[in-house]
Write a protein that holds these residues in place. Structure first.
Motif, PDB file in Angstrom:
ATOM      1  N   SER A  56      24.446  27.091  58.341  1.00  8.96           N
ATOM      2  CA  SER A  56      25.602  26.833  59.212  1.00  8.96           C
ATOM      3  C   SER A  56      26.352  25.599  58.703  1.00  8.96           C
ATOM      4  O   SER A  56      25.869  24.470  58.822  1.00  8.96           O
ATOM      5  CB  SER A  56      25.099  26.609  60.652  1.00  8.96           C
ATOM      6  OG  SER A  56      26.131  26.209  61.508  1.00  8.96           O
TER       7      SER A  56
ATOM      8  N   GLN B 165      28.134  27.664  68.765  1.00  2.00           N
ATOM      9  CA  GLN B 165      26.726  27.803  69.144  1.00  2.00           C
ATOM     10  C   GLN B 165      26.381  29.246  69.517  1.00  2.00           C
ATOM     11  O   GLN B 165      25.290  29.731  69.210  1.00  2.00           O
ATOM     12  CB  GLN B 165      26.393  26.871  70.307  1.00  2.00           C
ATOM     13  CG  GLN B 165      27.193  27.100  71.562  1.00  2.00           C
ATOM     14  CD  GLN B 165      26.919  26.059  72.638  1.00  2.00           C
ATOM     15  OE1 GLN B 165      25.798  25.992  73.156  1.00  2.00           O
ATOM     16  NE2 GLN B 165      27.921  25.265  72.972  1.00  2.00           N
TER      17      GLN B 165
ATOM     18  N   VAL C  32      26.222  31.293  66.290  1.00  2.29           N
ATOM     19  CA  VAL C  32      24.907  31.104  65.648  1.00  2.29           C
ATOM     20  C   VAL C  32      23.862  31.958  66.344  1.00  2.29           C
ATOM     21  O   VAL C  32      23.028  32.611  65.688  1.00  2.29           O
ATOM     22  CB  VAL C  32      24.501  29.615  65.671  1.00  2.29           C
ATOM     23  CG1 VAL C  32      23.036  29.446  65.265  1.00  2.29           C
ATOM     24  CG2 VAL C  32      25.395  28.793  64.752  1.00  2.29           C
ATOM     25  N   GLN C  33      23.887  31.970  67.660  1.00  2.00           N
ATOM     26  CA  GLN C  33      22.937  32.793  68.416  1.00  2.00           C
ATOM     27  C   GLN C  33      23.061  34.259  68.016  1.00  2.00           C
ATOM     28  O   GLN C  33      22.055  34.944  67.778  1.00  2.00           O
ATOM     29  CB  GLN C  33      23.184  32.627  69.911  1.00  2.00           C
ATOM     30  CG  GLN C  33      22.253  33.460  70.790  1.00  2.00           C
ATOM     31  CD  GLN C  33      22.699  33.496  72.248  1.00  2.00           C
ATOM     32  OE1 GLN C  33      23.905  33.458  72.543  1.00  2.00           O
ATOM     33  NE2 GLN C  33      21.741  33.568  73.167  1.00  2.00           N
TER      34      GLN C  33
ATOM     35  N   ALA D  55      21.648  34.924  64.622  1.00  5.08           N
ATOM     36  CA  ALA D  55      20.180  34.933  64.647  1.00  5.08           C
ATOM     37  C   ALA D  55      19.661  36.306  65.057  1.00  5.08           C
ATOM     38  O   ALA D  55      18.695  36.824  64.476  1.00  5.08           O
ATOM     39  CB  ALA D  55      19.661  33.851  65.594  1.00  5.08           C
TER      40      ALA D  55
ATOM     41  N   LEU E  57      17.064  28.153  61.355  1.00  2.00           N
ATOM     42  CA  LEU E  57      18.478  27.836  61.501  1.00  2.00           C
ATOM     43  C   LEU E  57      18.707  26.464  60.885  1.00  2.00           C
ATOM     44  O   LEU E  57      18.116  25.471  61.316  1.00  2.00           O
ATOM     45  CB  LEU E  57      18.874  27.827  62.984  1.00  2.00           C
ATOM     46  CG  LEU E  57      18.455  29.038  63.815  1.00  2.00           C
ATOM     47  CD1 LEU E  57      18.946  28.877  65.260  1.00  2.00           C
ATOM     48  CD2 LEU E  57      18.966  30.333  63.213  1.00  2.00           C
TER      49      LEU E  57
ATOM     50  N   GLY F 223      21.581  23.673  59.702  1.00  3.89           N
ATOM     51  CA  GLY F 223      22.970  23.273  59.820  1.00  3.89           C
ATOM     52  C   GLY F 223      23.240  21.904  59.250  1.00  3.89           C
ATOM     53  O   GLY F 223      22.360  21.026  59.233  1.00  3.89           O
TER      54      GLY F 223
ATOM     55  N   VAL G  48      23.758  24.462  65.555  1.00  4.37           N
ATOM     56  CA  VAL G  48      22.426  25.067  65.657  1.00  4.37           C
ATOM     57  C   VAL G  48      21.600  24.362  66.727  1.00  4.37           C
ATOM     58  O   VAL G  48      20.774  24.985  67.398  1.00  4.37           O
ATOM     59  CB  VAL G  48      21.690  25.100  64.300  1.00  4.37           C
ATOM     60  CG1 VAL G  48      22.453  25.935  63.283  1.00  4.37           C
ATOM     61  CG2 VAL G  48      21.433  23.709  63.754  1.00  4.37           C
TER      62      VAL G  48
ATOM     63  N   SER H  12      20.069  26.139  70.219  1.00  4.24           N
ATOM     64  CA  SER H  12      18.654  26.113  70.592  1.00  4.24           C
ATOM     65  C   SER H  12      18.447  26.127  72.101  1.00  4.24           C
ATOM     66  O   SER H  12      17.347  26.393  72.575  1.00  4.24           O
ATOM     67  CB  SER H  12      17.967  24.881  69.994  1.00  4.24           C
ATOM     68  OG  SER H  12      18.343  23.695  70.683  1.00  4.24           O
TER      69      SER H  12
ATOM     70  N   ILE I 239      14.277  24.736  63.282  1.00  6.62           N
ATOM     71  CA  ILE I 239      15.674  24.343  63.138  1.00  6.62           C
ATOM     72  C   ILE I 239      15.729  23.101  62.254  1.00  6.62           C
ATOM     73  O   ILE I 239      14.919  22.175  62.411  1.00  6.62           O
ATOM     74  CB  ILE I 239      16.305  24.045  64.512  1.00  6.62           C
ATOM     75  CG1 ILE I 239      16.373  25.333  65.343  1.00  6.62           C
ATOM     76  CG2 ILE I 239      17.701  23.426  64.364  1.00  6.62           C
ATOM     77  CD1 ILE I 239      16.771  25.103  66.791  1.00  6.62           C
TER      78      ILE I 239
END
Length: 250
Positions: free
Chosen positions: A26, A74, A77-78, A81, A96, A98, A106, A110, A121
């Motif tokens: 990321s 965010q 990113v989710q 994933a 993850l 970043g 990231v 979370s 992460i």
């Protein structure tokens, strides 16, 4: 892939031989996956990491008009994933990773539901919030210590044009609830995102955690100033959590 609002998001995938894990990369503000991770991606790939270089919204080939400092990223990113998890036929661990705004994104992600395969992460030079970052930049770069009016105007811009609140771009709630292990990196001489951001994020994190602050390193330069230490910390982190082994809270 599409965002929650229907934006078309782009990523590039680089599979590895005898892959042992997936790493989602990321990037930072106005950056790119290949550019921001140019110095470490080859190392990761050679150490059996399938790499997904995502283009954040409004960057690269991804759609979007506005960068939101993690407020919307965010959720992207989710979704990425879960995109990986659905195609993870060998049930490999997912990480993850970043840098700068990508690190903040990231960390914020979370706090949301993530696939069980997400084992860790990595956050390099992430900030705490959009508001705190703007205050720091105004003070450090322009010697402006009273930015209340500026923040009010920015909040109006964010709400009316970009469709988010500045308070949405904040790591606090996520890190207070997250239980996924986190490895923090920061350069001690970072004048763009002060190291106090990672120290604060580390302090409020309730998951297994480690912070590595590299002396003499500026923004996103830790991997260049101390390459052997940086790379070994990554390998140690993978070794600790590839099999879901519980780590110690440092």
């Amino acid at each position: 892939m599409q965002s929650r609002e229907g934006l078309r998001l782009h990523a590039s995938y680089l599979p590895a031989e005898n892959a042992r894990r997936f790493v989602l990369l990321s990037h930072g503000y106005k950056g790119s996956g290949f550019g921001d991770f140019a110095g470490i991606s080859r190392f990761l790939h050679e150490h059996h990491c399938n790499l997904l270089f995502i283009d954040q919204r409004c960057c690269g080939k991804s759609e979007g008009k506005y960068i939101t400092f993690g407020a919307r990223e965010q959720y992207d990113v989710q979704r990425w994933a879960y995109y990986i998890a659905l195609r993870n036929k060998n049930r490999l661990p997912i990480y993850l990773y970043g840098e700068s705004m990508g690190a903040a994104s990231v960390l914020m992600a979370s706090g949301h539901r993530l696939p069980g395969a997400v084992k860790g992460i990595i956050a390099d030079c992430g900030f705490c919030s959009m508001k705190s970052q703007i205050r720091d930049m105004a003070a450090n770069w322009f010697h402006l210590h009273w930015v209340g009016l500026l923040l009010i105007r920015l909040e109006l811009f964010c709400r009316l044009l970009a469709g988010f609140h500045m308070s949405d771009a904040d790591t606090t709630k996520a890190l207070e609830t997250n239980r996924i292990p986190i490895l923090f990196f920061h350069g001690a001489e970072d004048t763009y995102v002060n190291q106090k951001n990672s120290r604060y994020n580390y302090a409020i994190c309730r998951a297994p955690k480690e912070i590595v602050v590299i002396p003499k390193a500026r923004h996103l330069c830790s991997a260049y100033v101390e390459p052997e230490l940086y790379r070994q910390k990554l390998l140690d982190f993978f070794a600790s959590y590839d099999q879901g082994v519980s780590g110690r809270c440092i």
